[in-house]
Design an enzyme around this catalytic site. Structure first.
Site, PDB file in Angstrom:
ATOM      1  N   HIS A  16       1.581  85.685 -61.515  1.00 47.27           N
ATOM      2  CA  HIS A  16       1.981  86.929 -60.585  1.00 47.27           C
ATOM      3  C   HIS A  16       0.725  87.583 -59.541  1.00 47.27           C
ATOM      4  CE1 HIS A  16       5.361  87.541 -63.981  1.00 47.27           C
ATOM      5  NE2 HIS A  16       5.080  86.280 -63.889  1.00 47.27           N
ATOM      6  N   ASP A  17      -0.546  86.790 -59.957  1.00 49.28           N
ATOM      7  CA  ASP A  17      -1.529  87.788 -58.719  1.00 49.28           C
ATOM      8  C   ASP A  17      -1.012  87.012 -57.856  1.00 49.28           C
ATOM      9  OD1 ASP A  17      -3.853  89.238 -58.353  1.00 49.28           O
ATOM     10  OD2 ASP A  17      -4.780  87.734 -58.363  1.00 49.28           O
ATOM     11  N   GLU A  21       1.047  97.058 -59.101  1.00 44.43           N
ATOM     12  CA  GLU A  21       1.367  96.318 -59.686  1.00 44.43           C
ATOM     13  C   GLU A  21       1.939  95.560 -61.651  1.00 44.43           C
ATOM     14  OE1 GLU A  21       0.052  92.664 -58.363  1.00 44.43           O
ATOM     15  OE2 GLU A  21      -0.371  93.405 -56.432  1.00 44.43           O
ATOM     16  N   ASN A  24       6.498  92.687 -64.802  1.00 47.21           N
ATOM     17  CA  ASN A  24       4.686  93.183 -65.070  1.00 47.21           C
ATOM     18  C   ASN A  24       4.320  93.814 -66.426  1.00 47.21           C
ATOM     19  OD1 ASN A  24       3.835  90.860 -63.372  1.00 47.21           O
ATOM     20  ND2 ASN A  24       2.782  92.419 -61.965  1.00 47.21           N
ATOM     21  N   THR A  37       7.616  73.532 -78.733  1.00 46.28           N
ATOM     22  CA  THR A  37       5.813  73.498 -78.712  1.00 46.28           C
ATOM     23  C   THR A  37       5.638  74.147 -77.602  1.00 46.28           C
ATOM     24  OG1 THR A  37       5.416  72.016 -77.242  1.00 46.28           O
ATOM     25  CG2 THR A  37       6.735  70.824 -79.444  1.00 46.28           C
TER      26      THR A  37
END
Length: 318
Positions: free
Chosen positions: A65-66, A87, A93, A245
């Site tokens: 996301h950065d 942000e 986020n 998993t």
């Protein structure tokens, strides 16, 4: 990359600045100025993972996301201030967590080599360590990123949404210089993590005018999702692991995708194009092929740069 929550609708991404590969990075960037960097970051990540098994997915998702907004400049770490909503407080986020891991690593690094290591590099290393500690591959992280000074919640609309179709996904990745193979490989980050109901309710309730449920979903899987996420769900943290998993970095995500057991519309979209479907099949049949492609794509994505400074506090400009 890793688990995502509901985000704003698709917009024309050209409206927002997107950084590119503009700064030469080097795997030995800190060899002389901060030789213990990797062990310090690794210790902080390992300590956090030992007490919270959701940390790896959180760090991988945070890095993704950065990088997708203004490049990998640690802008996702900045706190909102005064009238500026940062942000981390944008809709996609809000569920990000484990920021404290980066804070702990930064604190230790400032004691060892003050003013040297960027928060952006710490986050890139932490994401790599998170994958490795989950049983996935490790790799040399090119370093030398700088930290950005701008963080705007409105720009989180640039992030690929869980409702995106294949055209929207391809455009979103292409605008960052990322290929179709990068798209499919990085989607494999969904092998780690958990999603809240809001990110996939479009597939299990009121899918379209004639169908309540996405017909591409396997029946028993769809029934399980509907049981944990009823139409008028009021359980705040209800949702589903992203694969069977979800604390192990493996290729189960691709295998389940081929079985009609994917969580997001954006996952299912990978089967709607011949090229992306071929890559899904390739990664489903070979963990080794997936890991190689994932590492290559992570290095490529994390080389998107855009910052200008070294922050002393990862949450505050200056």
């Amino acid at each position: 990359m890793a688990a995502v929550v509901a985000v704003l609708a698709f917009v024309f991404l050209s409206m927002f600045p997107i950084s590119s590969h503009v700064r030469a990075l080097s795997s030995n960037y800190y060899d002389h100025s901060c030789p213990h960097l990797e062990s310090i970051v690794g210790s902080a990540v390992k300590k956090a993972v030992s007490s919270d098994k959701t940390v790896p997915a959180a760090l991988l998702r945070m890095h993704f996301h950065d990088c997708f907004i203004r490049g990998c400049d640690a802008s996702v770490l900045l706190n909102s201030k005064d009238k500026n909503k940062a942000e981390k407080d944008g809709p996609p986020n809000i569920s990000l967590h484990a920021f404290y891991v980066i804070d702990e690593a930064k604190k230790a690094l400032e004691a060892s080599c003050p003013g040297i290591v960027s928060c952006a590099d710490i986050l890139a290393l932490a994401a790599r360590d998170a994958v490795a500690l989950s049983g996935g591959p490790t790799w040399d992280v090119p370093k030398g990123r700088k930290d950005g000074r701008i963080s705007l919640a409105t720009e989180t609309r640039q992030l690929p949404a869980p409702t995106f179709n294949i055209s929207q996904l391809q455009q979103n990745f292409a605008q960052r210089g990322l290929s179709i193979e990068d798209l499919v490989a990085l989607s494999g980050g969904h092998t780690l993590g958990f999603s809240h109901c809001s990110s996939f309710q479009n597939r299990i309730h009121n899918f379209n005018a004639t169908l309540d449920v996405d017909p591409t979903m396997q029946l028993s899987f769809e029934a399980r999702l509907r049981s944990v996420c009823p139409a008028h769900n009021k359980v705040k943290n209800a949702g589903s692991p992203l694969d069977s998993t979800n604390f192990v970095f493996d290729n189960a995500y691709y295998k389940l995708l081929l079985q009609g057991k994917s969580i997001f519309s954006s996952d299912q979209a990978l089967l709607t194009s011949p090229k992306t479907k071929t890559l899904v099949s390739k990664f489903a049949s070979s963990q080794k092929a997936f890991e190689k492609a994932f590492v290559d794509s992570m290095i490529k994505m994390s080389s998107l740069t855009g910052g200008q400074e070294i922050r002393l506090d990862c949450r505050v400009v200056g």
